[in-house]
Design an enzyme around this catalytic site. Structure first.
Site, PDB file in Angstrom:
ATOM      1  N   THR A 150     -27.612  -4.342   4.026  1.00 36.59           N
ATOM      2  CA  THR A 150     -28.560  -3.571   4.836  1.00 36.59           C
ATOM      3  C   THR A 150     -29.922  -3.479   4.166  1.00 36.59           C
ATOM      4  O   THR A 150     -30.015  -3.554   2.948  1.00 36.59           O
ATOM      5  CB  THR A 150     -27.966  -2.147   4.976  1.00 36.59           C
ATOM      6  OG1 THR A 150     -26.791  -2.254   5.744  1.00 36.59           O
ATOM      7  CG2 THR A 150     -28.920  -1.162   5.606  1.00 36.59           C
TER       8      THR A 150
ATOM      9  N   ARG B 156     -18.303  -0.731  16.859  1.00 37.97           N
ATOM     10  CA  ARG B 156     -18.410   0.155  15.682  1.00 37.97           C
ATOM     11  C   ARG B 156     -19.893   0.390  15.336  1.00 37.97           C
ATOM     12  O   ARG B 156     -20.695  -0.530  15.326  1.00 37.97           O
ATOM     13  CB  ARG B 156     -17.701  -0.483  14.489  1.00 37.97           C
ATOM     14  CG  ARG B 156     -17.789   0.341  13.195  1.00 37.97           C
ATOM     15  CD  ARG B 156     -18.899  -0.132  12.290  1.00 37.97           C
ATOM     16  NE  ARG B 156     -18.837   0.461  10.956  1.00 37.97           N
ATOM     17  CZ  ARG B 156     -19.809   0.351  10.072  1.00 37.97           C
ATOM     18  NH1 ARG B 156     -20.900  -0.307  10.349  1.00 37.97           N
ATOM     19  NH2 ARG B 156     -19.688   0.899   8.876  1.00 37.97           N
TER      20      ARG B 156
ATOM     21  N   GLY C  37     -22.378   2.137  12.360  1.00 41.34           N
ATOM     22  CA  GLY C  37     -22.357   2.649  10.989  1.00 41.34           C
ATOM     23  C   GLY C  37     -23.296   3.833  10.801  1.00 41.34           C
ATOM     24  O   GLY C  37     -23.736   4.474  11.763  1.00 41.34           O
ATOM     25  N   ASP C  38     -23.599   4.108   9.551  1.00 42.89           N
ATOM     26  CA  ASP C  38     -24.437   5.263   9.211  1.00 42.89           C
ATOM     27  C   ASP C  38     -25.928   5.012   9.416  1.00 42.89           C
ATOM     28  O   ASP C  38     -26.688   5.949   9.653  1.00 42.89           O
ATOM     29  CB  ASP C  38     -24.217   5.636   7.747  1.00 42.89           C
ATOM     30  CG  ASP C  38     -24.595   4.482   6.814  1.00 42.89           C
ATOM     31  OD1 ASP C  38     -24.104   3.350   7.039  1.00 42.89           O
ATOM     32  OD2 ASP C  38     -25.401   4.689   5.888  1.00 42.89           O
TER      33      ASP C  38
ATOM     34  N   THR D  56     -27.487   2.654   1.952  1.00 38.10           N
ATOM     35  CA  THR D  56     -26.754   1.410   2.186  1.00 38.10           C
ATOM     36  C   THR D  56     -25.379   1.529   1.544  1.00 38.10           C
ATOM     37  O   THR D  56     -25.247   2.105   0.462  1.00 38.10           O
ATOM     38  CB  THR D  56     -27.502   0.188   1.626  1.00 38.10           C
ATOM     39  OG1 THR D  56     -26.691  -0.969   1.813  1.00 38.10           O
ATOM     40  CG2 THR D  56     -27.840   0.339   0.146  1.00 38.10           C
ATOM     41  N   GLY D  57     -24.384   1.006   2.218  1.00 38.40           N
ATOM     42  CA  GLY D  57     -23.045   1.099   1.647  1.00 38.40           C
ATOM     43  C   GLY D  57     -22.011   1.206   2.744  1.00 38.40           C
ATOM     44  O   GLY D  57     -22.296   0.905   3.909  1.00 38.40           O
TER      45      GLY D  57
ATOM     46  N   GLY E 267     -20.499   2.530   5.452  1.00 33.42           N
ATOM     47  CA  GLY E 267     -21.064   3.500   6.384  1.00 33.42           C
ATOM     48  C   GLY E 267     -20.190   4.687   6.729  1.00 33.42           C
ATOM     49  O   GLY E 267     -20.682   5.808   6.869  1.00 33.42           O
TER      50      GLY E 267
HETATM   51  N1  ASP Z   1     -24.209   1.063   5.776  1.00 34.38           N
HETATM   52  C1  ASP Z   1     -24.063  -0.103   6.594  1.00 34.38           C
HETATM   53  C2  ASP Z   1     -22.997   0.162   7.619  1.00 34.38           C
HETATM   54  O1  ASP Z   1     -21.977   0.704   7.285  1.00 34.38           O
HETATM   55  C3  ASP Z   1     -23.701  -1.336   5.818  1.00 34.38           C
HETATM   56  C4  ASP Z   1     -24.522  -1.591   4.579  1.00 34.38           C
HETATM   57  O2  ASP Z   1     -25.275  -0.743   4.147  1.00 34.38           O
HETATM   58  O3  ASP Z   1     -24.409  -2.672   4.040  1.00 34.38           O
HETATM   59  O4  ASP Z   1     -23.165  -0.250   8.734  1.00 34.38           O
END
Ligand code: ASP
Length: 346
Positions: A213, A241, A243-244, A264-265, A267
């Site tokens: 992200t 789906r 995400g965050d 980022t991470g 989610g």
């Molecule tokens: N946070 C993002 C999600 O879960 C993915 C990412 O940050 O790589 O959609």
């Protein structure tokens, strides 16, 4: 004796008072911070060419945003311009180069927030908007809503005059290969349905296929903060789906009183921990510094079993790039235009 004790006590107090001032003075004042995703990013798995490509891309994005800020542009314009550069760059999991869903589509999420007014906009699950971050901004500025999803968001983006592309525009071979690897790992049944090739044959050794992200936080000359995040989500995510990243308070948040934050991470953990807002709340209600608040919320994510990172910038130009993964593509620019880019943990 009593007099001497008072003297020593007074001296200690003076040192205590002086310390934070000294720390503050030495700290650089940042105006723009970006990330390009966190994950298992190890130097041993990186080629010099790949490392140079990531470094150049992050620098280009930082230069773009810094130019906006330098010329007196708003932090909102700066984060949008910065994220658009990263959305166009297929190295990152946003816009072109986004990861694939379980059924082989690129479904994009993005959000933007104005720290001065706390106006916010977001889109989720879009498949035809070239720059999802600009669609998020259009939702914020041209509708009475905060979040729009799927075909409705796409229709709205088109009406707002944004560039619409064929869904195939976002496709890259390497992200497709990542999906095949995850499907292979996941289940033979799922793999059969997708007629994939064995990952060994694709030459995949160690792909960091889950994250990537992008996000930016900025502070403009008027002292206003803004944050933006854009993503393709997670490889192999189920249809629909979200995400965050597009959820205000989870993956994106900005408030002039506290900080601008982009996460980022994994989610699901960021949504459940309301990470971006939690960081802001720790600053607002507990008086934590941006760095202490950043570390606290990342620890919470880790304690629950999640991983990832975040960037946050406060009104005084103090920032943090906290993460609990092996690495995070990240960079920052100071008020004087000094650029720094980092990839690994140390
Ligand atoms: N946070 C993002 C999600 O879960 C993915 C990412 O940050 O790589 O959609």
């Amino acid at each position: 004796m009593k007099g001497r004790f008072c003297y020593v006590f007074f001296f200690i107090c003076l040192i205590q008072l002086w310390q934070p001032v000294a720390a503050q003075k030495g700290a650089s004042s940042y105006v723009l911070v970006i990330h390009g995703g966190a994950g298992t990013i190890l130097k041993k798995n990186m080629t010099p060419e790949k490392e140079a490509a990531y470094t150049a891309s992050l620098k280009k994005a930082l230069e773009t945003g810094y130019k906006v800020l330098q010329s007196g542009g708003s932090s909102l314009d700066a984060v949008e311009a910065t994220v658009r550069v990263l959305e166009d760059d297929s190295l990152f999991n946003a816009g072109k180069g986004a990861v694939f869903t379980h059924d082989g589509r690129n479904e994009l999420d993005a959000a933007i927030m104005n720290g001065k007014t706390r106006a916010a906009g977001a889109v989720a699950g879009v498949t035809t908007v070239r720059h999802p971050v600009s669609a998020a901004r259009a939702v914020m500025e041209k509708s009475e809503h905060v979040m729009m999803v799927g075909p409705g968001a796409e229709k709205f983006a088109k009406e707002a005059g944004l560039e619409i592309v064929d869904p195939s525009y976002f496709r890259t071979q390497s992200r497709w290969d990542d999906l095949q690897k995850v499907l292979w790992d996941d289940s033979v049944a799922a793999a059969k349905a997708h007629a994939y090739t064995k990952p060994e044959k694709l030459g995949i050794i160690n792909h960091d296929y889950k994250f990537g992200t992008v996000g930016a936080v900025a502070l403009d000359k008027q002292g206003n903060l803004a944050a933006a995040t854009s993503t393709g989500g997670m490889t192999n995510k189920k249809y629909g789906r979200i995400g965050d990243s597009p959820i205000i308070g989870a993956g994106t948040y900005a408030n002039n009183k506290t900080a601008a934050i982009s996460c980022t991470g994994w989610g699901e953990f960021y949504i459940r921990n309301v990470v971006a807002y939690d960081l802001s709340a720790l600053m607002e209600y507990k008086g934590l510094s941006v760095q202490a608040a950043g570390n606290t919320v990342i620890k919470k994510v880790g304690d629950m079993g999640g991983d990832g990172g975040l960037i946050a910038l406060d009104r005084n130009g103090h920032m943090t790039m906290s993460f609990n993964t092996e690495g995070m593509y990240r960079g920052a620019v100071t008020k004087d235009g000094k650029i720094e880019v980092h990839i690994y943990k140390n």
